[in-house]
Design an enzyme around this catalytic site. Structure first.
Site, PDB file in Angstrom:
ATOM      1  N   GLN A 126      23.425  66.618  78.292  1.00 41.39           N
ATOM      2  CA  GLN A 126      22.512  65.744  77.557  1.00 41.39           C
ATOM      3  C   GLN A 126      23.249  64.953  76.493  1.00 41.39           C
ATOM      4  O   GLN A 126      23.931  65.531  75.642  1.00 41.39           O
ATOM      5  CB  GLN A 126      21.401  66.579  76.918  1.00 41.39           C
ATOM      6  N   GLY A 127      23.110  63.639  76.502  1.00 43.05           N
ATOM      7  CA  GLY A 127      23.733  62.763  75.519  1.00 43.05           C
ATOM      8  C   GLY A 127      22.711  62.167  74.575  1.00 43.05           C
ATOM      9  O   GLY A 127      22.377  60.974  74.672  1.00 43.05           O
ATOM     10  N   SER A 129      22.240  63.576  70.775  1.00 42.02           N
ATOM     11  CA  SER A 129      22.708  63.632  69.384  1.00 42.02           C
ATOM     12  C   SER A 129      23.985  62.836  69.180  1.00 42.02           C
ATOM     13  O   SER A 129      24.859  62.763  70.055  1.00 42.02           O
ATOM     14  CB  SER A 129      22.938  65.082  68.960  1.00 42.02           C
ATOM     15  N   GLU A 244      12.107  70.132  76.608  1.00 44.13           N
ATOM     16  CA  GLU A 244      13.203  70.845  75.958  1.00 44.13           C
ATOM     17  C   GLU A 244      12.677  71.774  74.875  1.00 44.13           C
ATOM     18  O   GLU A 244      13.071  72.930  74.796  1.00 44.13           O
ATOM     19  CB  GLU A 244      14.199  69.854  75.346  1.00 44.13           C
TER      20      GLU A 244
END
Length: 398
Positions: A126-127, A129, A244
């Site tokens: 996951q990109g 933050s 999430e």
């Protein structure tokens, strides 16, 4: 809603237990029980076992290769897996990206990416933050500029969990610098082997390499890797985050950890008294068990609402806050039980033949590691402070 299991649901409980008894490798369950990190190959092994059964995509509709389970069946499966110390199903591709593709993706994207997720051909990370853009995802600064049939991506992502295992990353990128925060963001799928991508490890407080920072320098991404509309990626982001945050609650894992704490407290004594009979310890244990029971009910209500066509909103924030606090308290109780053995690694002269609680020396080594590692639970997925702001605004009107 009726919180009593039907005969069919009780039968499904037993079906899941039988599957785990027959198919879960003992060496994997022992590592999970000890709180050890699994390798990529070990995760892939378990994914393949569950996929052969047809149970890997528990959140997907049947037409895409999913189980078609209802909320209760998914809860039962995850709960029984946690109690059996099965490796968790890595959520980034299967439980986070896939629902976004199913809802917002094109027919071609569904046809290409979903089968690859089931087969294990792609490992996703996951990109979201960035430095300075963690809980405030609307402030992301990684840019994607359209040039013909490609986007040119520049920027940085951080705290990228298991990025060193992955070959693909789904990213929030800014495609309109002049637009308001949420309106200029797009949802892009990026190949980590593309020229210009650099992955650097981050070693966390427990000494493990679990997270990373990712740098993009003039990375070319095909336009067909855009999910949803350009500049409407915030819709995808919000939809994904509800999954999430609900998952971060970790109800099944908390239940398994609670049982571990109880077993350990039955064997640990202080001044000849079992720790579980100590008034101060028993009070903390009772409080966390009450909170866990309440969270289990809330979790069932939220996932039942999703089954009815809804999308969890502030309720997922409630689960995220309470679930992470419960798991952190349980790891703290384990350290209390371990007493002088609650260290990162034992001394060379430690008597490892006399463990302080069931599980033996491996658990002695991992107790503090788990405690340190799970300090992050209340930060990732949107910090608990941000979640409380969401609850205050969406549910209390403050």
């Amino acid at each position: 809603m009726d919180l009593n299991y039907t005969p069919a649901e009780l039968s499904f409980h037993q079906e899941v237990r039988d599957f785990l008894a027959e198919n879960l490798p003992d060496r994997l369950s022992k590592k999970v029980a000890a709180g050890c990190h699994l390798s990529k190959a070990e995760h892939e092994e378990w994914h393949a076992i569950v996929n052969r059964k047809g149970w890997l995509a528990s959140h997907w509709p049947v037409e895409y290769g999913g189980t078609g389970w209802n909320a209760i069946q998914r809860f039962i499966f995850e709960h029984e897996c946690a109690l059996a110390n099965a490796p968790r199903i890595i959520p980034f591709g299967l439980s986070m990206l896939a629902p976004v593709i199913i809802r917002y993706g094109t027919a071609a994207q569904k046809k290409h990416w979903l089968p690859r997720l089931l087969e294990g051909a792609d490992w996703w990370c996951q990109g979201y933050s960035e430095p300075g853009s963690g809980s405030d995802l609307a402030s992301v600064r990684t840019t994607a500029v359209r040039q013909g049939d490609h986007y040119i991506v520049n920027g940085q992502k951080t705290w990228t969990t298991q990025g060193h295992f992955a070959n693909m990353i789904f990213c929030l990128v800014r495609t309109d610098l002049a637009a308001k925060k949420q309106q200029g963001i797009s949802f892009l799928l990026v190949d980590l082997s593309a020229p210009g991508v650099e992955m650097r490890p981050i070693v966390t407080l427990d000494g493990e390499h679990e997270v990373n920072e990712v740098f993009f320098t003039d990375v070319r991404v095909p336009v067909e890797n855009l999910v949803g509309e350009e500049n409407r990626g915030w819709d995808c982001a919000k939809y994904l985050l509800t999954y999430e945050r609900t998952g971060v609650a970790g109800v099944g894992h908390a239940c398994a950890l609670l049982e571990r704490v109880k077993r350990a407290a039955l064997e640990r004594t202080q001044a000849g008294v079992r720790l579980i009979d100590s008034p101060s310890f028993a009070a903390r244990l009772a409080q966390v068990e009450i909170e866990l029971e309440a969270m289990k009910t809330t979790n069932l209500r939220v996932i039942a609402a999703v089954d009815g066509g809804g999308v969890p909103g502030a309720e997922s924030s409630m689960l995220k806050v309470k679930g992470t606090e419960i798991r952190q308290e349980l790891t703290a109780l384990l350290r209390v039980i371990q007493g002088p053995y609650a260290r990162v690694m034992p001394d060379a002269n430690a008597d490892l033949s006399s463990p302080m609680y069931p599980g033996g020396p491996t658990n002695v080594q991992s107790g503090t590691l788990n405690y340190l590692n799970q300090r992050k639970l209340s930060i990732y997925g949107g910090s608990n402070e941000i979640q409380r702001n969401i609850i205050a605004k969406a549910m209390l009107g403050l």
